[in-house]
Design an enzyme around this catalytic site. Structure first.
Site, PDB file in Angstrom:
ATOM      1  N   HIS A  73     -10.610  -7.855   7.804  1.00 24.35           N
ATOM      2  CA  HIS A  73      -9.687  -8.968   7.644  1.00 24.35           C
ATOM      3  C   HIS A  73      -9.588  -9.723   8.966  1.00 24.35           C
ATOM      4  O   HIS A  73      -9.709  -9.148  10.032  1.00 24.35           O
ATOM      5  CB  HIS A  73      -8.295  -8.457   7.262  1.00 24.35           C
ATOM      6  N   THR A  86      -4.238  -8.679   1.597  1.00 27.00           N
ATOM      7  CA  THR A  86      -3.315  -8.691   0.466  1.00 27.00           C
ATOM      8  C   THR A  86      -1.943  -9.159   0.931  1.00 27.00           C
ATOM      9  O   THR A  86      -1.230  -9.860   0.204  1.00 27.00           O
ATOM     10  CB  THR A  86      -3.210  -7.284  -0.152  1.00 27.00           C
ATOM     11  N   GLY A  87      -1.584  -8.785   2.175  1.00 26.92           N
ATOM     12  CA  GLY A  87      -0.315  -9.228   2.731  1.00 26.92           C
ATOM     13  C   GLY A  87      -0.215 -10.739   2.801  1.00 26.92           C
ATOM     14  O   GLY A  87       0.811 -11.337   2.455  1.00 26.92           O
ATOM     15  N   ASN A  94       0.808  -1.226   0.000  1.00 23.66           N
ATOM     16  CA  ASN A  94       0.000   0.000   0.000  1.00 23.66           C
ATOM     17  C   ASN A  94       0.838   1.273   0.000  1.00 23.66           C
ATOM     18  O   ASN A  94       0.543   2.218   0.739  1.00 23.66           O
ATOM     19  CB  ASN A  94      -0.966  -0.010   1.193  1.00 23.66           C
ATOM     20  N   HIS A 138       0.447   1.508  12.058  1.00 22.05           N
ATOM     21  CA  HIS A 138       1.436   1.593  10.986  1.00 22.05           C
ATOM     22  C   HIS A 138       2.658   2.343  11.487  1.00 22.05           C
ATOM     23  O   HIS A 138       2.533   3.237  12.323  1.00 22.05           O
ATOM     24  CB  HIS A 138       0.877   2.336   9.768  1.00 22.05           C
ATOM     25  N   TRP A 148       2.293  -7.575  12.546  1.00 18.62           N
ATOM     26  CA  TRP A 148       1.942  -7.627  13.969  1.00 18.62           C
ATOM     27  C   TRP A 148       0.689  -6.783  14.194  1.00 18.62           C
ATOM     28  O   TRP A 148       0.760  -5.561  14.293  1.00 18.62           O
ATOM     29  CB  TRP A 148       3.103  -7.092  14.813  1.00 18.62           C
TER      30      TRP A 148
END
Length: 439
Positions: free
Chosen positions: A358, A312-313, A204, A347, A333
């Site tokens: 998610h 997406t990760g 992102n 972040h 994490w």
């Protein structure tokens, strides 16, 4: 009369037996193949999974050779056994993930226990993981991760010409860094180790400038969620595109993978072109492949509910395991407290509202167990000292203070919208009453 009743009873028993056999048919696409294999190979699984830190599924004995396989593409007996082992491994991965404690103090204690054991890369388990994907999806990540003229009937998308084949370098890559955006990276001093890897994934358009010591500088592929454009007016004006280019693209390079719709592709390309020294290439994510992988994880119970989809990760972690000989994860994490009790932001580069769309807590359990099986190395340590410190008893908040403030703002906006709608309904009702007049 009695004979008829006996005959009817036997027919009912036969029907129930047939239904039971059909529901447990390994060739049924909806059957839980891994569960069936484990049930028929309990001895092998028990023997090989007593110590999860030394589990090597390639050594499960060749017992029960009569087991039916789920794919007709495997013909050689050795391949059959390897697929059986792969299915056993995936089932084991599912089972140990479910056994992971849900209470946060127990969870942290369990994580500390994992990192007290030495990690070793298990090549055999990686091969089984790849074999499992290959035979379930009949596709590979290299050819499928982005839209190309080879995997779609179209030659263009959103006004841009699709590449003839994947723009990724030919795999395998010796080593890869998959760099998440968690605030746990702050102060980690992992930048040098991240950049040493042959291929680096990021997510992102995460900012890099100013954080190089902790997150590195090198980028080969980064993702871009279209929702990020909402902060820049969906790039509708030239000033929006300039601001987006200056703030989000200034320190980016390599491939930019996005699941973007046609409408905003040209605007994004215009923003990229504002960087005269640009070394970026926009590629369109193959969402059919993304969704197929999501369904595969759901099918084996590794993504828990239909409502939730993998991040997406998580998708690119799976991609890295296929493309790279050795995979290292950093910045994954989803908690606001570290093992040693430090407060950490969502972040490392900004504050953002944490969403529950998610299944992050379940995904980290999966990733930690993939670490235990030697499929990847999960990093939460200080990369300079190599130490993971656990301080028990520190409460863990669900969201950071900044995220809480953001949530409050969203709630206020929602309340205002509800009030406006409610007022409009009152006005409409009053207008109808005025037209009808008094009774």
């Amino acid at each position: 009369m009695i004979a008829k009743r006996i005959f009817g009873l036997l027919s009912l028993v036969s029907m129930i037996s047939l239904l039971w056999m059909a529901s447990n048919n390994p060739l049924d696409k909806k059957a839980n193949y891994g569960r069936l294999i484990v049930e028929r190979s309990k001895t092998a699984v028990t023997m090989e999974t007593e110590n999860p830190f030394t589990t090597n599924f390639s050594k499960i004995p060749n017992s029960n050779r009569s087991l039916l396989m789920t794919t007709a593409s495997i013909s050689a007996n050795t391949d059959v056994m390897n697929y059986k082992r792969a299915a056993v491994m995936m089932t084991y991965l599912h089972n140990i993930t479910l056994k992971f404690p849900t209470r946060i103090d127990e969870f942290f204690s369990n994580v500390a226990g994992i990192f007290s054991n030495p990690w070793s890369h298990d090549v055999n388990n990686m091969e089984l993981f790849r074999l499992f994907y290959k035979n379930e999806t009949k596709k590979n990540f290299y050819d499928s991760v982005m839209l190309t003229q080879r995997n779609t009937v179209n030659t263009s998308y959103g006004g841009i010409e699709l590449p003839k084949e994947s723009l990724l370098p030919r795999p395998p890559y010796k080593s890869c860094s998959v760099v998440g955006s968690s605030g746990i990276l702050l102060g980690s001093k992992c930048g040098r180790l991240i950049d040493e890897k042959d291929f680096v994934f990021r997510f992102n358009l995460a900012s890099i400038a100013g954080f190089e010591e902790d997150v590195g500088r090198k980028t080969n592929m980064t993702t871009m969620n279209p929702s990020i454009l909402t902060r820049f007016g969906m790039l509708a004006s030239a000033s929006n595109r300039t601001e987006f280019s200056r703030s989000k693209l200034a320190d980016q390079e390599g491939l930019i993978w996005t699941p973007m719709t046609n409408r905003y592709i040209n605007r994004t390309l215009d923003a990229i072109e504002l960087r005269n020294d640009s070394h970026m290439t926009l590629v369109i994510g193959n969402m059919n492949h993304f969704n197929e992988n999501a369904e595969l994880w759901k099918k084996y119970g590794l993504i828990r509910t239909k409502r939730l989809r993998p991040t997406t990760g998580f998708y690119f972690v799976s991609c890295a395991v296929h493309l790279c000989s050795e995979v290292h994860l950093y910045g994954f994490w989803p908690f606001t407290t570290s093992l040693d009790g430090r407060d950490i932001p969502a972040h490392y580069y900004d504050d953002i509202i944490i969403t529950k769309y998610h299944d992050a807590s379940h995904e980290i359990k999966l990733l930690l167990n993939m670490h235990r099986l030697g499929l990847l190395k999960f990093h939460i340590e200080n990369c300079e000292t190599g130490n993971v410190t656990y301080v028990p008893g520190r409460p863990v908040r669900a969201v950071s203070a900044a995220a809480t403030n953001g949530t409050k703002k969203v709630r206020k906006i929602i309340k205002k919208i509800i009030k406006k709608v409610y007022r409009k309904k009152i006005k409409v009702t009053q207008g109808k009453n005025d037209q009808e007049g008094p009774n």
